[in-house]
Design an enzyme around this catalytic site. Structure first.
Site, PDB file in Angstrom:
ATOM      1  N   LEU A 258    -117.948  27.446 -29.343  1.00  0.00           N
ATOM      2  CA  LEU A 258    -117.784  28.854 -28.982  1.00  0.00           C
ATOM      3  C   LEU A 258    -117.028  29.624 -30.064  1.00  0.00           C
ATOM      4  O   LEU A 258    -116.277  29.042 -30.848  1.00  0.00           O
ATOM      5  CB  LEU A 258    -116.986  28.954 -27.677  1.00  0.00           C
ATOM      6  CG  LEU A 258    -117.657  28.452 -26.395  1.00  0.00           C
ATOM      7  CD1 LEU A 258    -116.632  28.409 -25.271  1.00  0.00           C
ATOM      8  CD2 LEU A 258    -118.841  29.350 -26.020  1.00  0.00           C
TER       9      LEU A 258
ATOM     10  N   GLY B  89    -112.288  27.309 -33.044  1.00  0.00           N
ATOM     11  CA  GLY B  89    -111.599  26.716 -34.190  1.00  0.00           C
ATOM     12  C   GLY B  89    -112.518  26.172 -35.269  1.00  0.00           C
ATOM     13  O   GLY B  89    -112.078  25.408 -36.130  1.00  0.00           O
ATOM     14  N   LYS B  90    -113.780  26.590 -35.255  1.00  0.00           N
ATOM     15  CA  LYS B  90    -114.764  26.068 -36.228  1.00  0.00           C
ATOM     16  C   LYS B  90    -114.339  26.364 -37.671  1.00  0.00           C
ATOM     17  O   LYS B  90    -114.324  25.468 -38.516  1.00  0.00           O
ATOM     18  CB  LYS B  90    -116.161  26.694 -35.990  1.00  0.00           C
ATOM     19  CG  LYS B  90    -116.740  26.442 -34.614  1.00  0.00           C
ATOM     20  CD  LYS B  90    -118.111  27.058 -34.457  1.00  0.00           C
ATOM     21  CE  LYS B  90    -118.168  28.567 -34.610  1.00  0.00           C
ATOM     22  NZ  LYS B  90    -117.418  29.320 -33.578  1.00  0.00           N
ATOM     23  N   SER B  91    -114.031  27.627 -37.950  1.00  0.00           N
ATOM     24  CA  SER B  91    -113.683  28.009 -39.329  1.00  0.00           C
ATOM     25  C   SER B  91    -112.376  27.360 -39.751  1.00  0.00           C
ATOM     26  O   SER B  91    -112.233  26.911 -40.893  1.00  0.00           O
ATOM     27  CB  SER B  91    -113.549  29.530 -39.462  1.00  0.00           C
ATOM     28  OG  SER B  91    -114.720  30.147 -39.002  1.00  0.00           O
TER      29      SER B  91
ATOM     30  N   ASP C 275    -120.144  33.522 -40.019  1.00  0.00           N
ATOM     31  CA  ASP C 275    -119.694  34.899 -40.258  1.00  0.00           C
ATOM     32  C   ASP C 275    -119.974  35.320 -41.705  1.00  0.00           C
ATOM     33  O   ASP C 275    -120.462  36.421 -41.967  1.00  0.00           O
ATOM     34  CB  ASP C 275    -118.174  34.990 -40.012  1.00  0.00           C
ATOM     35  CG  ASP C 275    -117.850  35.707 -38.708  1.00  0.00           C
ATOM     36  OD1 ASP C 275    -118.627  36.585 -38.315  1.00  0.00           O
ATOM     37  OD2 ASP C 275    -116.809  35.385 -38.106  1.00  0.00           O
TER      38      ASP C 275
ATOM     39  N   ARG D  48    -123.625  35.797 -42.659  1.00  0.00           N
ATOM     40  CA  ARG D  48    -124.172  37.036 -42.098  1.00  0.00           C
ATOM     41  C   ARG D  48    -123.803  38.265 -42.939  1.00  0.00           C
ATOM     42  O   ARG D  48    -124.292  39.359 -42.684  1.00  0.00           O
ATOM     43  CB  ARG D  48    -123.709  37.198 -40.637  1.00  0.00           C
ATOM     44  CG  ARG D  48    -124.443  36.293 -39.668  1.00  0.00           C
ATOM     45  CD  ARG D  48    -123.871  36.380 -38.271  1.00  0.00           C
ATOM     46  NE  ARG D  48    -124.656  35.613 -37.298  1.00  0.00           N
ATOM     47  CZ  ARG D  48    -125.755  36.040 -36.715  1.00  0.00           C
ATOM     48  NH1 ARG D  48    -126.216  37.251 -36.961  1.00  0.00           N
ATOM     49  NH2 ARG D  48    -126.414  35.278 -35.849  1.00  0.00           N
TER      50      ARG D  48
ATOM     51  N   ILE E 169    -121.667  29.046 -34.539  1.00  0.00           N
ATOM     52  CA  ILE E 169    -121.702  28.816 -33.092  1.00  0.00           C
ATOM     53  C   ILE E 169    -122.892  27.901 -32.775  1.00  0.00           C
ATOM     54  O   ILE E 169    -122.786  26.967 -32.018  1.00  0.00           O
ATOM     55  CB  ILE E 169    -121.831  30.147 -32.319  1.00  0.00           C
ATOM     56  CG1 ILE E 169    -120.593  31.029 -32.562  1.00  0.00           C
ATOM     57  CG2 ILE E 169    -121.969  29.865 -30.815  1.00  0.00           C
ATOM     58  CD1 ILE E 169    -120.653  32.390 -31.870  1.00  0.00           C
ATOM     59  N   SER E 170    -124.041  28.206 -33.387  1.00  0.00           N
ATOM     60  CA  SER E 170    -125.280  27.437 -33.169  1.00  0.00           C
ATOM     61  C   SER E 170    -125.386  27.013 -31.696  1.00  0.00           C
ATOM     62  O   SER E 170    -125.307  25.828 -31.383  1.00  0.00           O
ATOM     63  CB  SER E 170    -125.372  26.231 -34.103  1.00  0.00           C
ATOM     64  OG  SER E 170    -124.155  25.562 -34.287  1.00  0.00           O
TER      65      SER E 170
ATOM     66  N   GLY F  32    -124.841  40.203 -24.889  1.00  0.00           N
ATOM     67  CA  GLY F  32    -125.330  38.908 -25.375  1.00  0.00           C
ATOM     68  C   GLY F  32    -124.279  38.161 -26.162  1.00  0.00           C
ATOM     69  O   GLY F  32    -124.559  37.598 -27.220  1.00  0.00           O
TER      70      GLY F  32
HETATM   71  N1  LIG Z   1    -123.082  38.487 -29.543  1.00  0.00           N
HETATM   72  C1  LIG Z   1    -122.331  37.654 -30.265  1.00  0.00           C
HETATM   73  N2  LIG Z   1    -122.227  36.352 -29.898  1.00  0.00           N
HETATM   74  C2  LIG Z   1    -121.482  35.514 -30.616  1.00  0.00           C
HETATM   75  N3  LIG Z   1    -120.792  35.849 -31.741  1.00  0.00           N
HETATM   76  C3  LIG Z   1    -120.875  37.135 -32.165  1.00  0.00           C
HETATM   77  C4  LIG Z   1    -121.634  38.093 -31.432  1.00  0.00           C
HETATM   78  N4  LIG Z   1    -121.526  39.293 -32.073  1.00  0.00           N
HETATM   79  C5  LIG Z   1    -120.733  39.099 -33.133  1.00  0.00           C
HETATM   80  N5  LIG Z   1    -120.343  37.813 -33.203  1.00  0.00           N
HETATM   81  C6  LIG Z   1    -119.536  37.277 -34.325  1.00  0.00           C
HETATM   82  O1  LIG Z   1    -120.452  36.501 -35.099  1.00  0.00           O
HETATM   83  C7  LIG Z   1    -119.949  35.208 -35.346  1.00  0.00           C
HETATM   84  C8  LIG Z   1    -120.989  34.133 -35.012  1.00  0.00           C
HETATM   85  O2  LIG Z   1    -121.975  34.049 -35.968  1.00  0.00           O
HETATM   86  P1  LIG Z   1    -122.879  32.753 -36.043  1.00  0.00           P
HETATM   87  O3  LIG Z   1    -123.824  32.972 -37.169  1.00  0.00           O
HETATM   88  O4  LIG Z   1    -122.011  31.557 -36.081  1.00  0.00           O
HETATM   89  O5  LIG Z   1    -123.657  32.805 -34.645  1.00  0.00           O
HETATM   90  S1  LIG Z   1    -124.947  31.988 -34.197  1.00  0.00           S
HETATM   91  O6  LIG Z   1    -124.756  30.592 -34.638  1.00  0.00           O
HETATM   92  O7  LIG Z   1    -126.123  32.594 -34.813  1.00  0.00           O
HETATM   93  O8  LIG Z   1    -124.994  32.110 -32.729  1.00  0.00           O
HETATM   94  C9  LIG Z   1    -118.769  35.012 -34.439  1.00  0.00           C
HETATM   95  O9  LIG Z   1    -117.799  34.377 -35.252  1.00  0.00           O
HETATM   96  P2  LIG Z   1    -116.869  33.171 -34.764  1.00  0.00           P
HETATM   97  O10 LIG Z   1    -115.874  33.831 -33.851  1.00  0.00           O
HETATM   98  O11 LIG Z   1    -116.265  32.673 -36.021  1.00  0.00           O
HETATM   99  O12 LIG Z   1    -117.685  32.124 -34.073  1.00  0.00           O
HETATM  100  C10 LIG Z   1    -118.370  36.404 -33.980  1.00  0.00           C
HETATM  101  O13 LIG Z   1    -117.299  36.854 -34.762  1.00  0.00           O
HETATM  102  N1  LIG Z   2    -106.215  23.518 -33.832  1.00  0.00           N
HETATM  103  C1  LIG Z   2    -105.756  24.737 -33.581  1.00  0.00           C
HETATM  104  N2  LIG Z   2    -104.562  24.928 -32.978  1.00  0.00           N
HETATM  105  C2  LIG Z   2    -104.107  26.161 -32.729  1.00  0.00           C
HETATM  106  N3  LIG Z   2    -104.766  27.306 -33.033  1.00  0.00           N
HETATM  107  C3  LIG Z   2    -105.962  27.178 -33.617  1.00  0.00           C
HETATM  108  C4  LIG Z   2    -106.529  25.895 -33.921  1.00  0.00           C
HETATM  109  N4  LIG Z   2    -107.725  26.084 -34.490  1.00  0.00           N
HETATM  110  C5  LIG Z   2    -107.910  27.407 -34.542  1.00  0.00           C
HETATM  111  N5  LIG Z   2    -106.850  28.084 -34.032  1.00  0.00           N
HETATM  112  C6  LIG Z   2    -106.719  29.517 -33.929  1.00  0.00           C
HETATM  113  O1  LIG Z   2    -107.736  29.969 -33.048  1.00  0.00           O
HETATM  114  C7  LIG Z   2    -108.323  31.163 -33.511  1.00  0.00           C
HETATM  115  C8  LIG Z   2    -109.832  30.970 -33.690  1.00  0.00           C
HETATM  116  O2  LIG Z   2    -110.055  30.029 -34.718  1.00  0.00           O
HETATM  117  P1  LIG Z   2    -111.321  30.153 -35.661  1.00  0.00           P
HETATM  118  O3  LIG Z   2    -111.236  29.009 -36.622  1.00  0.00           O
HETATM  119  O4  LIG Z   2    -111.438  31.522 -36.228  1.00  0.00           O
HETATM  120  O5  LIG Z   2    -112.494  29.896 -34.601  1.00  0.00           O
HETATM  121  P2  LIG Z   2    -114.062  30.096 -34.739  1.00  0.00           P
HETATM  122  O6  LIG Z   2    -114.405  29.962 -36.202  1.00  0.00           O
HETATM  123  O7  LIG Z   2    -114.646  29.007 -33.901  1.00  0.00           O
HETATM  124  O8  LIG Z   2    -114.354  31.455 -34.200  1.00  0.00           O
HETATM  125  C9  LIG Z   2    -107.601  31.522 -34.821  1.00  0.00           C
HETATM  126  O9  LIG Z   2    -106.599  32.467 -34.527  1.00  0.00           O
HETATM  127  C10 LIG Z   2    -106.995  30.200 -35.251  1.00  0.00           C
HETATM  128  O10 LIG Z   2    -105.801  30.388 -35.992  1.00  0.00           O
END
Ligand SMILES: Nc1ncnc2c1ncn2[C@@H]1O[C@H](COP(=O)(O)OS(=O)(=O)O)[C@@H](OP(=O)(O)O)[C@H]1O
Ligand SMILES: Nc1ncnc2c1ncn2[C@@H]1O[C@H](COP(=O)(O)OP(=O)(O)O)[C@@H](O)[C@H]1O
Length: 207
Positions: free
Chosen positions: A38, A42-44, A67, A70, A110-111, A160
């Site tokens: 999701l 914590g993916k990044s 991100d 994109r 997210i995939s 969505g």
């Molecule tokens: N509708 C919607 N759903 C999910 N995420 C959204 C959406 N709109 C924008 N974002 C932002 O886009 C990041 C996800 O991009 P991805 O390329 O990883 O998404 S996907 O794999 O194609 O589903 C995602 O980044 P992460 O929070 O790092 O996962 C969001 O910041």
């Molecule tokens: N292992 C962890 N422990 C505590 N906080 C974390 C951890 N991994 C990520 N975070 C925090 O959670 C938030 C989301 O992490 P992020 O890596 O951006 O997630 P994603 O790439 O899945 O959207 C950020 O504020 C990050 O600092």
């Protein structure tokens, strides 16, 4: 969007320097570490921590972050299911090229759809695709909400959004699962350590 396999009369070109030669040079084995989960799971954070740890060990990696992609390669895609599918397919193809280059390619997207991840897995020999599931509860991701996107999604200002009104399909047979223990999330170095141990055990960190 362009349809797939539209080219005809094309031929595969081989070079004398191939994946084995590059792997030997780098003393590592090319592979794809595919991190799924999701938004906010914590993916990044894991991708960067892993890349740093590998770098400190003299191993070459490259992060493909959803991100970031994109902003360029995938800037023409949105978040409709077919756009996400194309986003994952393109990233899978790029990841395959990086693995062929001999690198440890870390893809963090997210995939959300299982079939899309399976398509990427099928692009490589099975052991070279290492699926990592960030198994964090939606409540935790939503509480973190570093970009304020969950708040917007709950308010109906983003439609969505994964986990809110678009599905996330958890892996059924991933190689690695990262989850909370006793309600506590492992630290980024601990998460990275889990992946490095796997890579070491499977022989990816030497040639
Ligand atoms: N509708 C919607 N759903 C999910 N995420 C959204 C959406 N709109 C924008 N974002 C932002 O886009 C990041 C996800 O991009 P991805 O390329 O990883 O998404 S996907 O794999 O194609 O589903 C995602 O980044 P992460 O929070 O790092 O996962 C969001 O910041
Ligand atoms: N292992 C962890 N422990 C505590 N906080 C974390 C951890 N991994 C990520 N975070 C925090 O959670 C938030 C989301 O992490 P992020 O890596 O951006 O997630 P994603 O790439 O899945 O959207 C950020 O504020 C990050 O600092």
């Amino acid at each position: 969007m362009a349809t797939l396999s539209n080219s005809t009369n094309i031929f595969w070109q081989e070079c004398q320097i191939g994946k084995p030669e590059r792997q030997k040079l780098l003393n590592q084995k090319g592979c794809v570490v595919w991190i799924t989960g999701l938004s906010g799971s914590g993916k990044s954070t894991l991708a960067c921590s892993l890349s740093r740890e590998l770098h400190s060990r003299g191993k070459l990696s490259y992060v493909l972050d959803g991100d970031n992609l994109r902003h360029g390669l995938n800037k023409d895609l949105g978040f409709k299911p077919e756009d996400r599918t194309e986003n994952i397919r393109r990233t899978g193809e790029v990841a395959k090229l990086f693995a062929d280059a001999g690198l440890i390619c870390v893809a963090s997207l997210i995939s959300p759809y299982r079939k899309d991840r399976e398509i990427c897995r099928a692009m490589l020999p099975d052991e070279n695709f290492i699926e990592v599931f960030m198994n964090m509860p939606l409540e935790l991701c939503e509480a973190r909400d570093p970009k304020g996107l969950y708040k917007l999604a709950r308010a109906g200002k983003i439609k969505g959004f994964t986990g809110i009104d678009d599905p996330y399909e958890p892996p059924l047979n991933c190689e690695i699962e990262i989850k909370q223990e006793g309600g506590v999330c492992p630290t980024p170095p601990m998460m990275a350590g889990q992946i490095v141990s796997y890579l070491e055990e499977k022989g990816f960190l030497q040639y």
